[in-house]
Design an enzyme around this catalytic site. Structure first.
Site, PDB file in Angstrom:
ATOM      1  N   ILE A 191     -14.985   0.304   8.498  1.00 39.25           N
ATOM      2  CA  ILE A 191     -14.412   0.938   7.295  1.00 39.25           C
ATOM      3  C   ILE A 191     -15.075   0.425   6.011  1.00 39.25           C
ATOM      4  O   ILE A 191     -15.534   1.208   5.194  1.00 39.25           O
ATOM      5  CB  ILE A 191     -12.878   0.730   7.227  1.00 39.25           C
ATOM      6  CG1 ILE A 191     -12.217   1.127   8.551  1.00 39.25           C
ATOM      7  CG2 ILE A 191     -12.275   1.504   6.058  1.00 39.25           C
ATOM      8  CD1 ILE A 191     -12.217   2.581   8.917  1.00 39.25           C
ATOM      9  N   CYS A 247     -15.168  -3.278  -5.853  1.00 41.01           N
ATOM     10  CA  CYS A 247     -14.249  -4.400  -5.741  1.00 41.01           C
ATOM     11  C   CYS A 247     -14.853  -5.389  -4.765  1.00 41.01           C
ATOM     12  O   CYS A 247     -15.986  -5.244  -4.339  1.00 41.01           O
ATOM     13  CB  CYS A 247     -12.885  -3.945  -5.291  1.00 41.01           C
ATOM     14  SG  CYS A 247     -12.826  -3.549  -3.559  1.00 41.01           S
ATOM     15  N   ASP A 280      -7.650  -3.974   7.451  1.00 41.36           N
ATOM     16  CA  ASP A 280      -6.966  -5.040   6.721  1.00 41.36           C
ATOM     17  C   ASP A 280      -6.515  -6.183   7.636  1.00 41.36           C
ATOM     18  O   ASP A 280      -6.270  -7.292   7.166  1.00 41.36           O
ATOM     19  CB  ASP A 280      -5.742  -4.478   5.970  1.00 41.36           C
ATOM     20  CG  ASP A 280      -6.148  -3.623   4.775  1.00 41.36           C
ATOM     21  OD1 ASP A 280      -7.327  -3.241   4.691  1.00 41.36           O
ATOM     22  OD2 ASP A 280      -5.292  -3.331   3.931  1.00 41.36           O
ATOM     23  N   ARG A 323     -16.380   1.125  -3.873  1.00 46.38           N
ATOM     24  CA  ARG A 323     -15.194   1.893  -3.440  1.00 46.38           C
ATOM     25  C   ARG A 323     -15.323   3.273  -4.078  1.00 46.38           C
ATOM     26  O   ARG A 323     -14.720   3.557  -5.107  1.00 46.38           O
ATOM     27  CB  ARG A 323     -13.898   1.211  -3.872  1.00 46.38           C
ATOM     28  CG  ARG A 323     -13.696  -0.201  -3.358  1.00 46.38           C
ATOM     29  CD  ARG A 323     -13.161  -0.290  -1.958  1.00 46.38           C
ATOM     30  NE  ARG A 323     -11.815   0.169  -1.756  1.00 46.38           N
ATOM     31  CZ  ARG A 323     -10.754  -0.614  -1.588  1.00 46.38           C
ATOM     32  NH1 ARG A 323     -10.885  -1.920  -1.664  1.00 46.38           N
ATOM     33  NH2 ARG A 323      -9.566  -0.109  -1.346  1.00 46.38           N
ATOM     34  N   PRO A 324     -16.128   4.144  -3.477  1.00 44.31           N
ATOM     35  CA  PRO A 324     -16.346   5.451  -4.090  1.00 44.31           C
ATOM     36  C   PRO A 324     -15.083   6.298  -4.112  1.00 44.31           C
ATOM     37  O   PRO A 324     -14.171   6.086  -3.312  1.00 44.31           O
ATOM     38  CB  PRO A 324     -17.402   6.091  -3.181  1.00 44.31           C
ATOM     39  CG  PRO A 324     -17.323   5.362  -1.889  1.00 44.31           C
ATOM     40  CD  PRO A 324     -16.802   3.986  -2.187  1.00 44.31           C
ATOM     41  N   ILE A 325     -15.044   7.267  -5.050  1.00 45.72           N
ATOM     42  CA  ILE A 325     -13.898   8.197  -5.093  1.00 45.72           C
ATOM     43  C   ILE A 325     -14.410   9.639  -5.057  1.00 45.72           C
ATOM     44  O   ILE A 325     -13.741  10.555  -5.523  1.00 45.72           O
ATOM     45  CB  ILE A 325     -12.993   7.954  -6.328  1.00 45.72           C
ATOM     46  CG1 ILE A 325     -13.810   7.945  -7.627  1.00 45.72           C
ATOM     47  CG2 ILE A 325     -12.189   6.687  -6.189  1.00 45.72           C
ATOM     48  CD1 ILE A 325     -12.940   8.112  -8.868  1.00 45.72           C
ATOM     49  N   ASP A 326     -15.638   9.810  -4.524  1.00 44.93           N
ATOM     50  CA  ASP A 326     -16.222  11.149  -4.496  1.00 44.93           C
ATOM     51  C   ASP A 326     -15.328  12.158  -3.766  1.00 44.93           C
ATOM     52  O   ASP A 326     -15.201  13.303  -4.193  1.00 44.93           O
ATOM     53  CB  ASP A 326     -17.621  11.111  -3.858  1.00 44.93           C
ATOM     54  CG  ASP A 326     -17.626  10.419  -2.504  1.00 44.93           C
ATOM     55  OD1 ASP A 326     -17.017   9.336  -2.391  1.00 44.93           O
ATOM     56  OD2 ASP A 326     -18.203  10.963  -1.543  1.00 44.93           O
ATOM     57  N   LEU A 327     -14.667  11.727  -2.699  1.00 42.14           N
ATOM     58  CA  LEU A 327     -13.829  12.668  -1.937  1.00 42.14           C
ATOM     59  C   LEU A 327     -12.612  13.091  -2.758  1.00 42.14           C
ATOM     60  O   LEU A 327     -12.185  14.246  -2.710  1.00 42.14           O
ATOM     61  CB  LEU A 327     -13.371  12.042  -0.614  1.00 42.14           C
ATOM     62  CG  LEU A 327     -14.491  11.611   0.339  1.00 42.14           C
ATOM     63  CD1 LEU A 327     -13.925  10.924   1.566  1.00 42.14           C
ATOM     64  CD2 LEU A 327     -15.311  12.831   0.762  1.00 42.14           C
ATOM     65  N   ASN A 381       0.804  -1.227   0.000  1.00 40.14           N
ATOM     66  CA  ASN A 381       0.000   0.000   0.000  1.00 40.14           C
ATOM     67  C   ASN A 381       0.836   1.275   0.000  1.00 40.14           C
ATOM     68  O   ASN A 381       0.303   2.362  -0.136  1.00 40.14           O
ATOM     69  CB  ASN A 381      -0.957   0.019   1.199  1.00 40.14           C
ATOM     70  CG  ASN A 381      -2.111  -0.939   0.997  1.00 40.14           C
ATOM     71  OD1 ASN A 381      -2.252  -1.529  -0.080  1.00 40.14           O
ATOM     72  ND2 ASN A 381      -2.941  -1.113   2.013  1.00 40.14           N
ATOM     73  N   ARG A 434      -1.810 -11.005  -4.560  1.00 40.59           N
ATOM     74  CA  ARG A 434      -1.784  -9.549  -4.758  1.00 40.59           C
ATOM     75  C   ARG A 434      -1.083  -8.825  -3.616  1.00 40.59           C
ATOM     76  O   ARG A 434      -0.669  -7.683  -3.779  1.00 40.59           O
ATOM     77  CB  ARG A 434      -3.203  -9.004  -4.873  1.00 40.59           C
ATOM     78  CG  ARG A 434      -3.885  -9.474  -6.118  1.00 40.59           C
ATOM     79  CD  ARG A 434      -5.266  -8.955  -6.167  1.00 40.59           C
ATOM     80  NE  ARG A 434      -5.236  -7.584  -6.637  1.00 40.59           N
ATOM     81  CZ  ARG A 434      -6.259  -6.985  -7.207  1.00 40.59           C
ATOM     82  NH1 ARG A 434      -7.391  -7.631  -7.352  1.00 40.59           N
ATOM     83  NH2 ARG A 434      -6.168  -5.760  -7.610  1.00 40.59           N
TER      84      ARG A 434
HETATM   85  C1  UD1 Z   1      -6.571   2.007   1.505  1.00 38.24           C
HETATM   86  C2  UD1 Z   1      -5.817   0.706   1.414  1.00 38.24           C
HETATM   87  C3  UD1 Z   1      -6.684  -0.451   1.906  1.00 38.24           C
HETATM   88  C4  UD1 Z   1      -7.196  -0.152   3.292  1.00 38.24           C
HETATM   89  C5  UD1 Z   1      -7.892   1.205   3.322  1.00 38.24           C
HETATM   90  C6  UD1 Z   1      -8.338   1.625   4.722  1.00 38.24           C
HETATM   91  C7  UD1 Z   1      -4.367   1.013  -0.503  1.00 38.24           C
HETATM   92  C8  UD1 Z   1      -4.020   0.575  -1.882  1.00 38.24           C
HETATM   93  N1  UD1 Z   1      -5.450   0.457   0.026  1.00 38.24           N
HETATM   94  O1  UD1 Z   1      -7.695   1.907   0.614  1.00 38.24           O
HETATM   95  O2  UD1 Z   1      -5.887  -1.629   1.918  1.00 38.24           O
HETATM   96  O3  UD1 Z   1      -8.113  -1.161   3.640  1.00 38.24           O
HETATM   97  O4  UD1 Z   1      -7.001   2.222   2.835  1.00 38.24           O
HETATM   98  O5  UD1 Z   1      -7.244   1.620   5.604  1.00 38.24           O
HETATM   99  O6  UD1 Z   1      -3.653   1.781   0.126  1.00 38.24           O
HETATM  100  N2  UD1 Z   1     -14.542   6.499   0.899  1.00 38.24           N
HETATM  101  C9  UD1 Z   1     -15.583   7.274   0.405  1.00 38.24           C
HETATM  102  N3  UD1 Z   1     -15.311   8.160  -0.596  1.00 38.24           N
HETATM  103  C10 UD1 Z   1     -14.058   8.319  -1.106  1.00 38.24           C
HETATM  104  C11 UD1 Z   1     -13.007   7.535  -0.591  1.00 38.24           C
HETATM  105  C12 UD1 Z   1     -13.271   6.625   0.400  1.00 38.24           C
HETATM  106  O7  UD1 Z   1     -16.727   7.154   0.828  1.00 38.24           O
HETATM  107  O8  UD1 Z   1     -13.879   9.140  -2.015  1.00 38.24           O
HETATM  108  C13 UD1 Z   1     -14.813   5.506   1.968  1.00 38.24           C
HETATM  109  C14 UD1 Z   1     -14.568   4.080   1.511  1.00 38.24           C
HETATM  110  O9  UD1 Z   1     -15.723   3.533   0.904  1.00 38.24           O
HETATM  111  C15 UD1 Z   1     -14.251   3.381   2.800  1.00 38.24           C
HETATM  112  C16 UD1 Z   1     -13.503   4.456   3.598  1.00 38.24           C
HETATM  113  O10 UD1 Z   1     -13.853   5.689   2.988  1.00 38.24           O
HETATM  114  O11 UD1 Z   1     -15.424   3.058   3.481  1.00 38.24           O
HETATM  115  C17 UD1 Z   1     -12.000   4.301   3.638  1.00 38.24           C
HETATM  116  O12 UD1 Z   1     -11.497   4.322   2.322  1.00 38.24           O
HETATM  117  P1  UD1 Z   1     -10.027   4.812   1.971  1.00 38.24           P
HETATM  118  O13 UD1 Z   1      -9.323   5.228   3.223  1.00 38.24           O
HETATM  119  O14 UD1 Z   1     -10.105   5.783   0.849  1.00 38.24           O
HETATM  120  O15 UD1 Z   1      -9.370   3.465   1.482  1.00 38.24           O
HETATM  121  P2  UD1 Z   1      -8.517   3.210   0.187  1.00 38.24           P
HETATM  122  O16 UD1 Z   1      -7.569   4.336  -0.035  1.00 38.24           O
HETATM  123  O17 UD1 Z   1      -9.428   2.804  -0.918  1.00 38.24           O
END
Ligand code: UD1
Length: 419
Positions: free
Chosen positions: A330, A118, A308, A123-127, A25, A400
């Site tokens: 999470i 996934c 994790d 796995r939203p990316i709105d933020l 990560n 992975r």
């Molecule tokens: C990263 C790690 C993953 C770990 C996770 C939480 C990598 C490649 N992956 O994933 O192994 O499990 O951190 O420690 O580093 N969320 C939103 N909107 C957004 C972004 C996130 O709602 O735009 C939510 C997600 O759905 C989730 C939470 O925020 O519920 C945490 O997500 P995030 O911290 O962004 O995890 P990743 O970066 O995807």
């Protein structure tokens, strides 16, 4: 193509020393950042994992020269000018979204496909997108493709994340590192992998402060250069091997780790009754006593208990005396190991985000399927401590995140082989 399986003969103590690999990560955002640097970087301790190879393929497709020498990856991004990542490459790994900030920062334009969901659920990316828009990026979403172009960046931009997303914090750091203007992230993720990414960017000439705290300040610089950097150790892999020692009543020395990044995990294993002794870059764990149930575990952003590690600890708790509860805060779909553990005789009840694990005397080997990366690792941990033989399929998920897991475990006394 025939898929490989892992055959695990349980009931053998794990004893010895394992040197823990570099963090997946952390290496993925670092590889993305090497595109931003515009020079040559040598990234050491980069694990030889399918996702890291996929990141190198993305870098090559963007015009970088990318070469691996054992655990060092050399990336020369001086002449790279690509801005689009193909759908096929994007789909190879979900975390490819971290290329968005890096590409935009360097080429001021980026086209890539939406990463989608996934195994862990949506796995939203709105933020990520909201923050980039605030930083002046114009984003058009069309049929699953994101077309982004950079407009005027504000001289100062304050971004408050509604939750401390790791990926969003990384993308904002990557985008803001190069150019002019100051970006302040409030409620930033504090994960050690964020500090590692910031450490790399700073070594490339960047100016990022407050790493490891919830307020990260990024001052854009006119240019970056390459550097030599060593990826931090993988704390989740370290926790997995701790789980293997605990589940088999064994003892292990984990070397090349950062114990200070792992307190929440170490304290759970201590609470179970394991001896856990951190040293400078080592952790010693033994499980001489029978294991006990623990107080409620709640997964939280760092420095809380990592999501994790949750499936791995669940696998160990299946054979602890008493009942334990886990609350997953999470990801909504993260109890996928539970169904498979039940096939081994575990007593686990799940409802929504809560799992209750009633310890049983023994688990029995079974035919198992890895549903995702960490759920798969949890099955290995359970199978090592079970009676009889387990056959684990869907090993590609485990691959992975773990480099040669069967070789590492065989070297410390496990009977595990790949067929
Ligand atoms: C990263 C790690 C993953 C770990 C996770 C939480 C990598 C490649 N992956 O994933 O192994 O499990 O951190 O420690 O580093 N969320 C939103 N909107 C957004 C972004 C996130 O709602 O735009 C939510 C997600 O759905 C989730 C939470 O925020 O519920 C945490 O997500 P995030 O911290 O962004 O995890 P990743 O970066 O995807």
């Amino acid at each position: 193509m025939l898929e490989s399986r892992l055959i695990v003969e349980g009931g053998r103590k794990i004893e010895g020393e394992i040197r823990v690999q570099g963090a997946k990560n952390s290496s993925l955002p670092l590889l993305a950042a090497s595109f931003l640097s515009g020079g040559t970087s040598v990234i050491h301790n980069c694990p030889a994992l399918s996702d890291a190879y996929a990141a190198c393929r993305i870098l090559s497709s963007l015009g970088c020269k990318c070469k691996r020498e054992q655990h060092s990856v050399i990336v020369d991004s001086s002449d790279a000018d690509g801005f689009a990542v193909s759908d096929g490459l994007m789909r190879e790994m979900r975390s490819s979204i971290v290329f968005l900030g890096a590409i935009l920062g360097r080429t001021k334009r980026c086209r890539l496909s939406f990463p989608g969901g996934c195994e862990l659920g949506p796995r939203p990316i709105d933020l990520h997108l909201e923050a980039l828009k605030k930083l002046g990026v114009r984003i058009i979403e069309d049929h699953g493709v994101l077309d982004c172009t950079c407009g005027q960046r504000p001289a100062r931009c304050d971004i408050t994340l509604s939750l401390p997303s790791v990926g969003a914090t990384e993308n904002i750091m990557l985008y803001s590192a190069l150019g002019s203007g100051e970006t302040v992230i409030y409620n930033a993720a504090r994960e050690p992998e964020i500090t590692d990414l910031g450490g790399y960017i700073n070594k490339c000439g960047g100016d990022i402060r407050g790493l490891g705290s919830s307020t990260v300040v990024i001052n854009g610089v006119p240019e970056l250069h390459g550097c030599e950097y060593t990826v931090m150790p993988d704390r989740i892999v370290a926790a997995t091997y701790m789980g293997a020692a605990a589940a088999t009543g064994g003892e292990l020395v984990l070397s090349g780790v950062c114990p200070q990044d792992m307190y929440s995990c170490m304290s759970i294993f201590s609470e179970m009754g394991c001896g856990v002794y951190p040293y400078t870059d080592k952790i010693f764990i033994n499980a001489k006593k029978s294991l006990s149930a623990v107080r409620t575990i709640r997964t939280m952003p760092y420095p809380g208990f990592p999501t994790d590690c949750q499936p791995i600890v669940m696998a160990v708790l299946c054979r602890a005396n008493g009942s334990s509860m886990i609350v997953e805060n999470i990801f909504e779909n993260r109890f996928m190991a539970a169904d498979e553990l039940r096939r081994m005789g575990a007593d686990i009840k799940t409802e929504g985000r809560v799992a209750v694990i009633e310890g049983v005397n023994k688990l029995l080997g079974a035919k198992l399927r890895a549903a995702d990366l960490r759920a798969g690792a949890a099955l290995i941990v359970a199978a090592l401590g079970a009676e009889g033989t387990s056959v684990i399929s869907n090993v590609r998920y485990i691959d992975r995140g773990y480099e040669n897991i069967e070789d590492e475990l065989s070297a410390v006394g496990a009977r595990i082989k790949r067929i």
